[in-house]
Design an enzyme around this catalytic site. Structure first.
Site, short mmCIF file in Angstrom:
data_model
loop_
_atom_site.label_atom_id
_atom_site.label_comp_id
_atom_site.label_asym_id
_atom_site.label_seq_id
_atom_site.Cartn_x
_atom_site.Cartn_y
_atom_site.Cartn_z
N ASP A 67 0.89 -1.16 0.00
CA ASP A 67 0.00 0.00 0.00
C ASP A 67 0.92 1.21 0.00
O ASP A 67 1.60 1.48 0.99
CB ASP A 67 -0.88 -0.03 1.24
CG ASP A 67 -1.76 1.22 1.38
OD1 ASP A 67 -1.64 2.14 0.54
OD2 ASP A 67 -2.55 1.28 2.35
N SER A 98 2.11 11.13 -14.20
CA SER A 98 1.23 12.28 -14.05
C SER A 98 0.06 12.06 -14.99
O SER A 98 -0.48 10.95 -15.09
CB SER A 98 1.99 13.57 -14.35
OG SER A 98 1.16 14.69 -14.26
N TYR A 105 -8.33 15.27 -8.44
CA TYR A 105 -7.38 14.50 -9.26
C TYR A 105 -6.46 15.45 -10.01
O TYR A 105 -5.23 15.26 -10.03
CB TYR A 105 -8.13 13.60 -10.23
CG TYR A 105 -7.21 12.79 -11.13
CD1 TYR A 105 -6.61 11.63 -10.67
CD2 TYR A 105 -6.91 13.22 -12.42
CE1 TYR A 105 -5.75 10.89 -11.47
CE2 TYR A 105 -6.05 12.50 -13.23
CZ TYR A 105 -5.47 11.33 -12.76
OH TYR A 105 -4.62 10.62 -13.56
N LYS A 151 -2.24 15.72 -9.67
CA LYS A 151 -1.29 15.61 -10.77
C LYS A 151 -0.51 16.90 -10.99
O LYS A 151 0.67 16.86 -11.38
CB LYS A 151 -2.00 15.17 -12.04
CG LYS A 151 -2.59 13.75 -11.95
CD LYS A 151 -1.53 12.73 -11.55
CE LYS A 151 -2.07 11.31 -11.55
NZ LYS A 151 -1.05 10.30 -11.16
#
Length: 272
Positions: A56, A134, A148, A152
């Site tokens: 993880d 990315s 999100y 990135k």
């Protein structure tokens, strides 16, 4: 010469495709996944060439232990590919605190911990290549993917800074920026915030823009990644797909036009 590749998020999608592409040509692969059983087919096919590790990436201690185990097992880590991550769909207002924290935790901090863990190994070797996954959404944004997008953008800034810091150690850094691809990124692996009716119109417009031509074929990316890994002077940034560059050019033309329009105001704010 065969390389040793450490790749996260290898259970499916890009991660598994790329892991097998490396194995097929004779590289050694350390493949991590939350559920290592998803890697059994690769283990059966490629045997000792692959080291599966349950991981993880949000667990910093486990990240450092995984890098140490890989180094001990294969003797070197030539390439780290930070591929693990997922998409969070939802308008900014819709996104819960936990959803936002979990997204940043995985997409940014998981990548950061593994990067920190591998740098001493590569520095001691005098060479290495860190490849950060990315997205074109780390350069330009789309609605209903705000957190999100933010994750990135953070990967872009972190990795560009990193490239300048580790260059003298012989370590290269590359940021891979795919446009949309027909993986399960938007399916089983995605998280969706609780929907609010106020955002139905913007979501409908977003869905209409996601035409089939927007999405590339995942299997077609493997050759590009092999070329990136083999490059003597790899680029800092690499788009994957034909949609990304034309779109980003348009976005940056608009940004430059706005900055130019407001330049007098900006210059006056300098104060001297």
């Amino acid at each position: 010469m065969a390389k040793t590749i450490f790749i996260t998020g290898a259970s499916r999608g890009f991660g598994k495709l790329w892991a097998e592409a490396f194995l097929k040509r004779g590289d050694k692969v350390v493949a991590t996944a939350r559920n290592p059983e998803t890697l059994n087919d690769l283990v059966q096919k490629y045997g000792d060439a692959i080291l599966p590790i349950q991981l993880d990436v949000n667990n910093r201690e486990a990240d450092f232990a995984a890098i140490a185990r890989a180094k001990q097992h294969f003797g070197t880590i030539d390439v780290l590919i930070n591929n693990a991550g997922y998409g969070l769909f939802g308008a900014i207002e819709e996104t819960s605190e936990q959803e936002a924290r979990d997204q940043i935790e995985t997409n940014v901090f998981g990548l950061l911990w593994l990067t920190q863990a591998v740098i001493p190994v590569m520095r001691a070797q005098g060479y290495g290549h860190i490849i950060q996954l990315s997205s074109v959404l780390g350069v330009a944004t789309l609605p209903v993917l705000g957190i999100y997008n933010a994750s990135k953008f953070a990967v872009e800034a972190l990795s560009e800074t990193l490239a300048a810091e580790v260059k003298d150690f012989g370590i290269n850094v590359s940021i891979v920026e795919p446009n949309g691809f027909a993986t399960d990124w938007g399916g089983a692996s995605a998280i969706h915030a609780q929907s609010m009716p106020e955002y139905q119109a913007v979501k409908a417009a977003f869905a209409e823009g996601a035409t089939p031509d927007f999405f590339g074929v995942p299997e077609a990316t493997s050759e590009a990644v092999l070329k990136l890994v083999d490059a003597e002077n790899p680029p800092l940034r690499l788009f994957l797909g034909k949609v990304a560059l034309p779109w980003v050019k348009q976005v940056y033309e608009q940004r430059l036009a706005t900055w130019e329009e407001w330049q007098d105001v900006a210059a006056a704010a300098h104060g001297k």
